[in-house]
Motif scaffolding. Structure first.
Motif, PDB file in Angstrom:
ATOM      1  N   GLY A  57       0.134  -1.065  -0.592  1.00 38.49           N
ATOM      2  CA  GLY A  57       0.357  -0.482   0.051  1.00 38.49           C
ATOM      3  C   GLY A  57       0.763   0.951  -0.082  1.00 38.49           C
ATOM      4  O   GLY A  57       1.736   0.852   0.156  1.00 38.49           O
ATOM      5  N   TRP A  58       0.385   2.466  -0.537  1.00 38.88           N
ATOM      6  CA  TRP A  58       0.722   3.893  -0.578  1.00 38.88           C
ATOM      7  C   TRP A  58       0.277   4.836  -0.258  1.00 38.88           C
ATOM      8  O   TRP A  58      -0.778   4.744  -0.842  1.00 38.88           O
ATOM      9  CB  TRP A  58       2.012   4.602  -2.011  1.00 38.88           C
ATOM     10  N   TRP A  59       1.069   4.685   0.947  1.00 40.32           N
ATOM     11  CA  TRP A  59       0.211   6.837   1.110  1.00 40.32           C
ATOM     12  C   TRP A  59       1.089   7.716   0.428  1.00 40.32           C
ATOM     13  O   TRP A  59       2.671   7.546   0.325  1.00 40.32           O
ATOM     14  CB  TRP A  59      -0.156   6.929   3.088  1.00 40.32           C
ATOM     15  N   MET A  60       0.739   8.490  -0.254  1.00 42.51           N
ATOM     16  CA  MET A  60       1.149  10.090  -1.327  1.00 42.51           C
ATOM     17  C   MET A  60       0.835  11.351  -0.379  1.00 42.51           C
ATOM     18  O   MET A  60      -0.594  11.783  -0.679  1.00 42.51           O
ATOM     19  CB  MET A  60       1.063   9.562  -2.533  1.00 42.51           C
ATOM     20  N   ARG A  61       1.673  11.622   0.076  1.00 46.32           N
ATOM     21  CA  ARG A  61       1.900  13.006   0.384  1.00 46.32           C
ATOM     22  C   ARG A  61       1.060  14.038  -0.341  1.00 46.32           C
ATOM     23  O   ARG A  61      -0.001  14.503  -0.323  1.00 46.32           O
ATOM     24  CB  ARG A  61       3.096  13.827   0.979  1.00 46.32           C
ATOM     25  N   ARG A  62       1.653  14.236  -1.709  1.00 41.78           N
ATOM     26  CA  ARG A  62       0.569  14.834  -2.943  1.00 41.78           C
ATOM     27  C   ARG A  62      -0.324  14.291  -2.888  1.00 41.78           C
ATOM     28  O   ARG A  62      -1.166  13.360  -3.763  1.00 41.78           O
ATOM     29  CB  ARG A  62       1.917  14.883  -4.099  1.00 41.78           C
ATOM     30  N   GLY A  63      -1.053  15.087  -3.184  1.00 42.75           N
ATOM     31  CA  GLY A  63      -2.741  14.645  -3.413  1.00 42.75           C
ATOM     32  C   GLY A  63      -3.369  13.903  -2.461  1.00 42.75           C
ATOM     33  O   GLY A  63      -4.482  13.886  -2.295  1.00 42.75           O
ATOM     34  N   ASN A  64      -2.869  13.840  -0.893  1.00 44.18           N
ATOM     35  CA  ASN A  64      -3.730  13.067   0.020  1.00 44.18           C
ATOM     36  C   ASN A  64      -4.116  11.800  -1.067  1.00 44.18           C
ATOM     37  O   ASN A  64      -5.282  11.638  -0.771  1.00 44.18           O
ATOM     38  CB  ASN A  64      -4.089  14.160   1.155  1.00 44.18           C
ATOM     39  N   MET A  83      -3.335   5.085   6.881  1.00 47.61           N
ATOM     40  CA  MET A  83      -4.219   6.019   7.572  1.00 47.61           C
ATOM     41  C   MET A  83      -3.442   6.819   8.143  1.00 47.61           C
ATOM     42  O   MET A  83      -3.388   7.678   8.465  1.00 47.61           O
ATOM     43  CB  MET A  83      -5.953   5.328   7.561  1.00 47.61           C
ATOM     44  N   LEU A  84      -2.747   5.955   9.546  1.00 46.29           N
ATOM     45  CA  LEU A  84      -1.526   6.105   9.785  1.00 46.29           C
ATOM     46  C   LEU A  84       0.025   6.532   9.156  1.00 46.29           C
ATOM     47  O   LEU A  84      -0.601   8.144  10.015  1.00 46.29           O
ATOM     48  CB  LEU A  84      -1.270   5.223  10.964  1.00 46.29           C
ATOM     49  N   HIS A  85      -0.319   6.752   8.155  1.00 45.15           N
ATOM     50  CA  HIS A  85       0.532   7.572   7.377  1.00 45.15           C
ATOM     51  C   HIS A  85       0.083   8.843   6.547  1.00 45.15           C
ATOM     52  O   HIS A  85       0.919   9.446   7.514  1.00 45.15           O
ATOM     53  CB  HIS A  85       1.073   6.987   6.348  1.00 45.15           C
ATOM     54  N   ASP A  86      -1.188   9.133   6.630  1.00 40.70           N
ATOM     55  CA  ASP A  86      -2.264  10.106   6.632  1.00 40.70           C
ATOM     56  C   ASP A  86      -1.648  11.285   7.862  1.00 40.70           C
ATOM     57  O   ASP A  86      -1.481  11.981   7.779  1.00 40.70           O
ATOM     58  CB  ASP A  86      -3.279  10.368   6.188  1.00 40.70           C
ATOM     59  N   LEU A  87      -2.266  10.701   8.823  1.00 41.09           N
ATOM     60  CA  LEU A  87      -2.283  11.163  10.171  1.00 41.09           C
ATOM     61  C   LEU A  87      -1.065  11.548  10.526  1.00 41.09           C
ATOM     62  O   LEU A  87      -0.733  12.737  11.322  1.00 41.09           O
ATOM     63  CB  LEU A  87      -3.148  10.242  11.436  1.00 41.09           C
ATOM     64  N   LEU A  88      -0.277  10.838  10.126  1.00 44.08           N
ATOM     65  CA  LEU A  88       1.295  11.290  10.599  1.00 44.08           C
ATOM     66  C   LEU A  88       2.465  12.547   9.821  1.00 44.08           C
ATOM     67  O   LEU A  88       3.121  12.515  10.144  1.00 44.08           O
ATOM     68  CB  LEU A  88       2.510  10.098  10.655  1.00 44.08           C
ATOM     69  N   GLU A  89       1.695  12.606   8.833  1.00 42.56           N
ATOM     70  CA  GLU A  89       1.664  13.203   7.843  1.00 42.56           C
ATOM     71  C   GLU A  89       3.300  12.824   6.949  1.00 42.56           C
ATOM     72  O   GLU A  89       4.378  13.612   6.794  1.00 42.56           O
ATOM     73  CB  GLU A  89       1.867  14.129   7.909  1.00 42.56           C
ATOM     74  N   ARG A  90       3.731  11.054   6.864  1.00 38.71           N
ATOM     75  CA  ARG A  90       4.919  11.031   7.385  1.00 38.71           C
ATOM     76  C   ARG A  90       5.418   9.484   6.563  1.00 38.71           C
ATOM     77  O   ARG A  90       3.978   8.776   7.271  1.00 38.71           O
ATOM     78  CB  ARG A  90       6.125  11.117   8.413  1.00 38.71           C
TER      79      ARG A  90
END
Length: 114
Positions: A57-64, A83-90
């Motif tokens: 899975g991938w979380w990408m800051r660009r475009g959230n 989701m945790l990556h998103d909440l941590l923003e990292r």
């Protein structure tokens, strides 16, 4: 920006709101899930490529954005992991959050479920 060409937007599942809330609770962080775009990726193996890197899975800051294999959209630990990556923003996996607080790694999820 998609990790692979075979990605498509998916509606935010109602179940995801419950998982988001659980992830906020275990992490102690708050965020707005309505600002996150979820994408499914045609990846029968469960591995998604982004350049030379491969992950489940991938979380990408660009475009959230969160990218998940289409056959894993209902995998709680994986969806919540991103989701945790998103909440941590990292990127990266701080043990405090991914293992100790939320049990959102393959190994710690199994332990939490036992």
């Amino acid at each position: 920006v998609a990790p692979v060409e075979r990605a498509w937007a998916v509606p935010t599942l109602e179940l995801y709101q419950a998982w988001w809330t659980k992830t906020e609770e275990c992490s102690g962080l708050r965020g707005d899930m309505s600002q996150v775009a979820f994408y499914a990726v045609d990846s029968p193996s469960g591995a998604i490529s982004l350049g030379t890197e491969v992950a489940h899975g991938w979380w990408m800051r660009r475009g959230n954005r969160i990218y998940l294999p289409a056959n894993a959209l209902g995998e709680e630990w994986l969806v919540r992991h991103e989701m945790l990556h998103d909440l941590l923003e990292r990127t990266g996996h701080p043990t405090e959050y991914f293992v100790n607080r939320c049990h959102l790694t393959w190994e710690s999820w199994d332990a939490a479920e036992s």
